[in-house]
Structures are given as structure tokens and as C-alpha cells.
Design a protein around this motif. Structure first.
Motif, PDB file in Angstrom:
ATOM      1  N   LYS A 123       0.820  -1.216   0.000  1.00  7.57           N
ATOM      2  CA  LYS A 123       0.000   0.000   0.000  1.00  7.57           C
ATOM      3  C   LYS A 123       0.852   1.264   0.000  1.00  7.57           C
ATOM      4  CE  LYS A 123      -3.754   0.249   2.401  1.00  7.57           C
ATOM      5  NZ  LYS A 123      -4.760   0.285   3.492  1.00  7.57           N
ATOM      6  N   ASN A 124       2.173   1.081  -0.180  1.00 10.33           N
ATOM      7  CA  ASN A 124       3.106   2.229  -0.181  1.00 10.33           C
ATOM      8  C   ASN A 124       3.035   3.017   1.126  1.00 10.33           C
ATOM      9  OD1 ASN A 124       4.090   1.741  -2.818  1.00 10.33           O
ATOM     10  ND2 ASN A 124       2.248   2.736  -3.682  1.00 10.33           N
ATOM     11  N   ILE A 125       2.915   2.295   2.220  1.00  6.56           N
ATOM     12  CA  ILE A 125       2.896   2.905   3.549  1.00  6.56           C
ATOM     13  C   ILE A 125       4.203   2.565   4.254  1.00  6.56           C
ATOM     14  CG2 ILE A 125       1.741   2.928   5.816  1.00  6.56           C
ATOM     15  CD1 ILE A 125      -0.841   2.167   4.362  1.00  6.56           C
ATOM     16  N   ASN A 126       4.827   3.569   4.837  1.00  9.15           N
ATOM     17  CA  ASN A 126       6.090   3.364   5.540  1.00  9.15           C
ATOM     18  C   ASN A 126       5.805   2.720   6.905  1.00  9.15           C
ATOM     19  OD1 ASN A 126       8.749   3.456   6.332  1.00  9.15           O
ATOM     20  ND2 ASN A 126       8.639   5.595   7.018  1.00  9.15           N
ATOM     21  N   PHE A 127       6.293   1.510   7.133  1.00 10.50           N
ATOM     22  CA  PHE A 127       6.067   0.790   8.379  1.00 10.50           C
ATOM     23  C   PHE A 127       7.401   0.540   9.070  1.00 10.50           C
ATOM     24  CE2 PHE A 127       5.763  -3.377  10.597  1.00 10.50           C
ATOM     25  CZ  PHE A 127       4.926  -2.967  11.625  1.00 10.50           C
ATOM     26  N   SER A 128       7.459   0.784  10.385  1.00  9.42           N
ATOM     27  CA  SER A 128       8.716   0.602  11.117  1.00  9.42           C
ATOM     28  C   SER A 128       8.438   0.099  12.522  1.00  9.42           C
ATOM     29  CB  SER A 128       9.491   1.924  11.187  1.00  9.42           C
ATOM     30  OG  SER A 128       8.746   2.898  11.911  1.00  9.42           O
TER      31      SER A 128
ATOM     32  N   HIS B  30      -5.982  -1.161   7.730  1.00 11.17           N
ATOM     33  CA  HIS B  30      -7.282  -0.916   7.106  1.00 11.17           C
ATOM     34  C   HIS B  30      -7.538   0.573   6.914  1.00 11.17           C
ATOM     35  CE1 HIS B  30      -8.735  -4.898   6.710  1.00 11.17           C
ATOM     36  NE2 HIS B  30      -8.956  -5.143   8.002  1.00 11.17           N
ATOM     37  N   TYR B  31      -7.208   1.393   7.939  1.00 12.01           N
ATOM     38  CA  TYR B  31      -7.651   2.778   7.954  1.00 12.01           C
ATOM     39  C   TYR B  31      -6.553   3.777   7.590  1.00 12.01           C
ATOM     40  CZ  TYR B  31     -11.840   0.998  10.186  1.00 12.01           C
ATOM     41  OH  TYR B  31     -13.002   0.317  10.439  1.00 12.01           O
ATOM     42  N   THR B  32      -5.417   3.304   7.080  1.00 17.14           N
ATOM     43  CA  THR B  32      -4.342   4.211   6.651  1.00 17.14           C
ATOM     44  C   THR B  32      -4.115   4.021   5.163  1.00 17.14           C
ATOM     45  OG1 THR B  32      -3.289   4.025   8.829  1.00 17.14           O
ATOM     46  CG2 THR B  32      -1.961   4.925   7.037  1.00 17.14           C
ATOM     47  N   GLU B  33      -4.296   5.090   4.416  1.00 22.48           N
ATOM     48  CA  GLU B  33      -4.116   5.028   2.957  1.00 22.48           C
ATOM     49  C   GLU B  33      -2.768   5.591   2.520  1.00 22.48           C
ATOM     50  OE1 GLU B  33      -6.089   3.457   1.033  1.00 22.48           O
ATOM     51  OE2 GLU B  33      -7.504   3.019   2.647  1.00 22.48           O
ATOM     52  N   GLU B  34      -2.168   6.435   3.322  1.00 21.35           N
ATOM     53  CA  GLU B  34      -0.860   7.000   2.987  1.00 21.35           C
ATOM     54  C   GLU B  34      -0.190   7.473   4.271  1.00 21.35           C
ATOM     55  OE1 GLU B  34      -2.460  11.515   1.977  1.00 21.35           O
ATOM     56  OE2 GLU B  34      -1.651  10.254   0.370  1.00 21.35           O
TER      57      GLU B  34
ATOM     58  N   GLU C 113       1.096   3.635  16.135  1.00 21.53           N
ATOM     59  CA  GLU C 113       0.759   4.956  15.609  1.00 21.53           C
ATOM     60  C   GLU C 113       0.468   4.851  14.121  1.00 21.53           C
ATOM     61  OE1 GLU C 113       3.907   7.663  16.330  1.00 21.53           O
ATOM     62  OE2 GLU C 113       3.779   7.559  18.520  1.00 21.53           O
ATOM     63  N   ASP C 114      -0.516   5.613  13.658  1.00 22.19           N
ATOM     64  CA  ASP C 114      -0.775   5.663  12.214  1.00 22.19           C
ATOM     65  C   ASP C 114      -1.198   7.060  11.820  1.00 22.19           C
ATOM     66  OD1 ASP C 114      -3.766   6.019  12.112  1.00 22.19           O
ATOM     67  OD2 ASP C 114      -3.734   4.108  13.192  1.00 22.19           O
ATOM     68  N   THR C 115      -1.160   7.314  10.519  1.00 22.67           N
ATOM     69  CA  THR C 115      -1.592   8.611   9.974  1.00 22.67           C
ATOM     70  C   THR C 115      -2.888   8.437   9.191  1.00 22.67           C
ATOM     71  OG1 THR C 115      -0.176   8.237   8.041  1.00 22.67           O
ATOM     72  CG2 THR C 115       0.753   9.523   9.854  1.00 22.67           C
TER      73      THR C 115
ATOM     74  N   ARG D  56     -14.866   3.822   6.375  1.00 20.91           N
ATOM     75  CA  ARG D  56     -13.812   3.366   5.480  1.00 20.91           C
ATOM     76  C   ARG D  56     -13.194   2.099   6.031  1.00 20.91           C
ATOM     77  NH1 ARG D  56      -9.879   8.310   4.503  1.00 20.91           N
ATOM     78  NH2 ARG D  56      -8.911   6.704   3.199  1.00 20.91           N
ATOM     79  N   GLY D  57     -12.527   1.366   5.191  1.00 16.35           N
ATOM     80  CA  GLY D  57     -11.842   0.165   5.635  1.00 16.35           C
ATOM     81  C   GLY D  57     -12.753  -1.044   5.614  1.00 16.35           C
ATOM     82  N   GLU D  58     -12.200  -2.193   5.985  1.00 20.82           N
ATOM     83  CA  GLU D  58     -12.922  -3.451   5.958  1.00 20.82           C
ATOM     84  C   GLU D  58     -13.256  -3.890   7.373  1.00 20.82           C
ATOM     85  OE1 GLU D  58     -10.432  -6.209   3.932  1.00 20.82           O
ATOM     86  OE2 GLU D  58     -10.142  -4.935   2.165  1.00 20.82           O
ATOM     87  N   GLY D  59     -13.962  -5.011   7.471  1.00 22.90           N
ATOM     88  CA  GLY D  59     -14.229  -5.607   8.769  1.00 22.90           C
ATOM     89  C   GLY D  59     -15.585  -5.228   9.322  1.00 22.90           C
ATOM     90  N   LEU D  60     -15.951  -5.958  10.396  1.00 22.92           N
ATOM     91  CA  LEU D  60     -17.255  -5.771  11.027  1.00 22.92           C
ATOM     92  C   LEU D  60     -17.169  -4.982  12.327  1.00 22.92           C
ATOM     93  CD1 LEU D  60     -18.677  -9.374  10.552  1.00 22.92           C
ATOM     94  CD2 LEU D  60     -19.239  -7.348   9.204  1.00 22.92           C
TER      95      LEU D  60
END
Length: 424
Positions: A308-313, A342-346, A361-363, A385-389
Motif C-alpha cells: 500500500k506504499n505505507i512506511n512501516f517501522s 485498514h484505515y491508513t491510505e498514505e 501509531e498511524d496517519t 472506510r476500511g474493511e471488517g465488522l
């Protein structure tokens, strides 16, 4: 919060206050009735005596026949009974005065023309007896209150005995007991309000016992069927992976993904079963340190975030060697990472470990302020937005509650979300 008194204490207080009112009104009534009757009869007697003296033209013989504690005075110069100084200012009619020397007098005064006539009765002894009567009434009032308090406690204990017994029996009931043992305790009570309450408790426990029994059977059946199906998938993946040379790179990756998802499903099913069957007991299983699990989760989730081109560390501030239940801790951490995915697009997602706590942490889109209290409830989602119940965070909360961990969220629409987990 409004403080409520115990039922036993309220019964004693009510009994005490009722006695206070009844005994108080009775005591005051007795005192005033005695005083009013005394005043009425003494006033009438003195008036009759004075009128008799006047009618007999104040004969010395009649005056001499007055009681030893009764005196006659007049301003009539023809009769030598001058009014003493302390009685000169008395108003016409009946009066009661108390002198400085402690003597008390009842006085009846009548004016005829310019002449005043007084008859005076010494009431010092009677006042002393009246004070004794007042003391007796007061002591009776105090004794009544003490008696009411003691009797109130005895009656409260007797009245509440079946209620206390019922409360103790209800608190000792375990739903693991035989159903018949649960519903038979109401047979010990009479057919009154307490008996009806016991019957209601018995019926409620019986219904709850049946519901839990149905849930236990359902959990057992689902567990068996799910594990059978998952085992078939596991076996199929293992057989396919044995012929790796015959598989293309894409086919191999797909089978690996199926196998990984199957293992995650098995662990999730095991987690649900452990929480369902051992809600109040310690769950045993493989142990792992927080840092080891965090590194494993980094390796698992890094490719997914990269897609998803998200920087993960993974950031490690400090570590310790304390261990935790592997399945439960993995479920908590993976659900928080999945929620961020699910809820982070960038932007970025960070998994941070510091001693016996970690946070994610997420943006992403963040959690609205009005949903931050409810976000850990089942079927509640922070965004459309995102998936899941909306079950992932609910599962996280259940696990943390069971393990005495703490989970919280700090989020704004502008800067995303931070989910904290304290493993202390």
C-alpha cells in the motif's frame, strides 16, 4: 453519587424516628395537659374562694378558714389585709408568678369599683412536684428512644434474616453446579415476598444455566467443525508445498498466503475458545517476550504495508525479558496493526515497544471523539472506510480485560490514531 444507607440501618432509623415522634408528641402533650388542667382548676377554685369572701362581706371568720398556704389581700381600708409590694402590679384575673427567692404563687385578682381584691396561693411545693413530673416524663422519653433503638435492631435482624440468607445463597451459586441444585434453593422459603423473590432468582438462574449450556455445546460443535476444516486446508497446503519444484513462483506465493491465513485462523479460533471457556481463569500456553513477538509481527506486516506504499517501522525504546501468553499477545498486536492497515491510505505506521508497553501509531483517518469511548465495543467502527465488522478492537478489549492489561486510544482527525497497550 448519592450515598444509600444499608437496609438494616434504614429500618432501625425509621423505627427510631417513629418512636421519637410518638414519644415526643405524647410527652409534650402530657405536660401541657397537666399544666392546662392545673391552671383551670386552680383558677376556678381561687375565683370561687375570692367570690365567697366578697359575698360574705370579708368576714374575719371566713378569711381565717382559708387554707394554710392561701392568703387574702385587698386595698379596702376597712379590712386590714394590705396587698404586699410584690403583688401590686398583678393584672386582673388569674396569674402565676415566680419570685426571686424561688417561691411560686397562683394569684386571682378582681377589681370592684376602686378596690382590688387578691387571693394568693403558695404553689412552691406543687411546682417542685411538677418539676419531678417533668423529669419523669423526660426520662421516659429517653428510655423510649433507647428501647426503640434496641427493639428496632432486633426486629431488623429478624425481618432481614431471610433476605440475608437468600443473598448469601445467591452469591454462592455457581452456574457450573447441577441445574437441579440451582433451582431448588427457593423451596426453603415461605410463600411470601421473600419466597417470590427466591423463586424469581431460581427461575433466572435456571434460564441462564440453560443459555450457557447451549453456548457451551455450540462452542464445542463449532470448534470441532472449524478445526476439522482448517486441518484439511493445512494438510492440502503441506502436500502442495512438498511439490515446490512443480509450482511456479506465483503459485508458491499463493499457497504460502493460504497457509499463513489458515494458521492465523487456527490461532484466532483457539483464542476465542480460550476466552469462552476460561473467562475467569488463567490461560496457559506458549510464552513469548514482547520484543520477540514485535519483531515477528514486523516481518509479517512489512510486506503488506509496502503493497500500500505505507512506511512501516518497528521502534524499540527499551526491552525486558518478561514473557506473556503468545497467542493472546499476538492477537492483540496483530489486530491493532490490522486496524492501522485498514484505515491508513498514505503516510506511515509505527509499532513502538517501551519496556512492558507498546503502541501503534498511524496517519490514518482517526477516530471521532464521540466514538472513542465506544470503539472497543463489538460492531462499532471508527469510520465507514476500511474493511471488517468492527470486532477486532472488541476482541482486543476482551483479551486485555482478561489479562489485566490496559488499552486506550488517542486520536484526532488530523493526525490519525495511537493505540496504547500497557502489559503491567
Amino acid at each position: 453519587m448519592h450515598h444509600r444507607q444499608p437496609l438494616k440501618k434504614r429500618i432501625v432509623i425509621a423505627f427510631f424516628l417513629m418512636t421519637l415522634v410518638v414519644a415526643g408528641v405524647s410527652s409534650i402533650g402530657i405536660f401541657f395537659i397537666v399544666h392546662e388542667l392545673e391552671e383551670h382548676f386552680v383558677s376556678q377554685g381561687l375565683s370561687d374562694n375570692l367570690q365567697e369572701i366578697i359575698n360574705n362581706q370579708m368576714s374575719r371568720e371566713r378569711i381565717m378558714r382559708l387554707n394554710q398556704d392561701t392568703d387574702f389581700y385587698t386595698t379596702n381600708a376597712q379590712v386590714h389585709y394590705p396587698i404586699p409590694e410584690q403583688f401590686k402590679e398583678v393584672k386582673p384575673g388569674f396569674s402565676e408568678i415566680l419570685l426571686r427567692n424561688g417561691n411560686a404563687y397562683y394569684i386571682y385578682k378582681r377589681s370592684i369599683g376602686h378596690q382590688d381584691y387578691l387571693i394568693v396561693k403558695n404553689q412552691t411545693e406543687f411546682e417542685k412536684r411538677e418539676q419531678i413530673l417533668l423529669l419523669v416524663v423526660f426520662l421516659w422519653f429517653i428510655v423510649s428512644l433507647v428501647f426503640a433503638y434496641v427493639l428496632g435492631k432486633l426486629l431488623a435482624n429478624r425481618i432481614l434474616a431471610p433476605v440475608i440468607k437468600l443473598a448469601k445463597q445467591v452469591s454462592q451459586i455457581s452456574l457450573s453446579q447441577n441445574k437441579q441444585q440451582i433451582i431448588n434453593f427457593d423451596k426453603q422459603y415461605a410463600d411470601d415476598e421473600i419466597g417470590q423473590l427466591a423463586t424469581t432468582f431460581a427461575r433466572a438462574f435456571a434460564d441462564l444455566h440453560q443459555a450457557l449450556e447451549r453456548e457451551r455445546l455450540f462452542t464445542s460443535d463449532v470448534s470441532h467443525e472449524l478445526r476439522t476444516s482448517l486441518m484439511v486446508i493445512t494438510t492440502g497446503c503441506e502436500l502442495l508445498l512438498l511439490d515446490r519444484d512443480k509450482l511456479s513462483s506465483k503459485q508458491y506465493q499463493q499457497i504460502q498466503r493460504i497457509n499463513t491465513a489458515n494458521q492465523d485462523m487456527q490461532e484466532l479460533v483457539q483464542t476465542f475458545l480460550m476466552l469462552a471457556r476460561k473467562e475467569n481463569s488463567q490461560i496457559v500456553g506458549d510464552q513469548v517476550t514482547l520484543i520477540t513477538l514485535a519483531e515477528d509481527q514486523r516481518d509479517i506486516w512489512l510486506p503488506k504495508f509496502q503493497e500500500k506504499n505505507i512506511n512501516f517501522s518497528l521502534d524499540i525504546k527499551s526491552t525486558n525479558m518478561r514473557t506473556y501468553n503468545k497467542i493472546l499477545l499476538k492477537t492483540v498486536m496483530s489486530n491493532l496493526l490490522r486496524n492501522a492497515w485498514h484505515y491508513t491510505e498514505e503516510g506511515m505506521v509505527r509499532l513502538i515497544v517501551d519496556g512492558d508497553m507498546f503502541w501503534v501509531e498511524d496517519t490514518g483517518v482517526g477516530v471521532p471523539a464521540d466514538k472513542q469511548q465506544a470503539i472497543f465495543q463489538a460492531f462499532v467502527r471508527g469510520s465507514n472506510r476500511g474493511e471488517g465488522l468492527g470486532l477486532g478492537l472488541s476482541l482486543v478489549k476482551r483479551i486485555c480485560t482478561h489479562e489485566s492489561w490496559q488499552v486506550s486510544v488517542d486520536s484526532t482527525d488530523e493526525s490519525g490514531s495511537v493505540f496504547y497497550v500497557y502489559l503491567n
